[in-house]
Design a protein around this motif. Sequence first.
Motif, short mmCIF file in Angstrom:
data_model
loop_
_atom_site.label_atom_id
_atom_site.label_comp_id
_atom_site.label_asym_id
_atom_site.label_seq_id
_atom_site.Cartn_x
_atom_site.Cartn_y
_atom_site.Cartn_z
N THR A 136 7.51 4.61 2.68
CA THR A 136 6.75 5.09 1.52
C THR A 136 5.66 4.10 1.12
O THR A 136 4.78 4.44 0.33
CB THR A 136 7.67 5.35 0.32
N ALA A 137 5.72 2.87 1.65
CA ALA A 137 4.69 1.86 1.41
C ALA A 137 4.69 0.87 2.56
O ALA A 137 5.74 0.58 3.15
CB ALA A 137 4.93 1.14 0.09
N GLN A 145 0.85 -1.18 0.00
CA GLN A 145 0.00 0.00 0.00
C GLN A 145 0.89 1.23 0.00
O GLN A 145 1.49 1.57 1.02
CB GLN A 145 -0.91 0.01 1.24
N PRO A 146 1.00 1.91 -1.16
CA PRO A 146 1.81 3.15 -1.18
C PRO A 146 1.17 4.20 -0.27
O PRO A 146 -0.05 4.31 -0.19
CB PRO A 146 1.75 3.58 -2.64
N LEU A 147 1.99 4.95 0.41
CA LEU A 147 1.51 6.02 1.29
C LEU A 147 1.45 7.33 0.50
O LEU A 147 2.23 7.55 -0.42
CB LEU A 147 2.43 6.16 2.49
N LEU A 148 0.51 8.19 0.86
CA LEU A 148 0.38 9.48 0.18
C LEU A 148 1.61 10.36 0.37
O LEU A 148 2.00 11.10 -0.52
CB LEU A 148 -0.86 10.21 0.67
N ALA A 149 2.18 10.27 1.55
CA ALA A 149 3.39 11.05 1.86
C ALA A 149 4.31 10.14 2.69
O ALA A 149 3.84 9.29 3.44
CB ALA A 149 3.04 12.30 2.66
#
Length: 159
Positions: free
Chosen positions: A129-130, A82-86
Amino acid sequence: SADGSAGGPGESVGTRSGPVVESDSVSLTKEDFLSMDIIGQFNLGFVLARCRNNHLWILDQHACDEKFNFERLIKETSVHEQPLLAPLPLELSPSEENCVLDNMEVFERNGFRFKYDPNGPPRHRLALTALPHSGSGGDGRKAVQFGPEDVGALCAMLG
């Protein structure tokens, strides 16, 4: 021999208290379970079974069930990323930070992604970042979402 000296493989070994025979090792494979005859249950938790070699096996039902479920879970569960928005800054111990850097491929295989700032202060050079997760849970299985605390847990497992 009667004097207590050891014989070769498969030979009897004599002692003053009487002869002792070397035992052959016995092993069990998953395929052996298919040809086993169930004799019964013992003490509400053990299965007595006989294999084609006529060996008696006492199988712990709970342990067999745990192994079956674990192997099924390993085979059927896929780790998603799951990539993070920031980027999510991490505050790790120096040893944890080194663990991540030394084992980056292990973390990435398990769904973790990091941004590394070599100019950042020690303990604050990594940001997530993920994050990994096991799916949506829509297939009836519980979905598992991992978090920043699991970075330290994986470091502890890696030693």
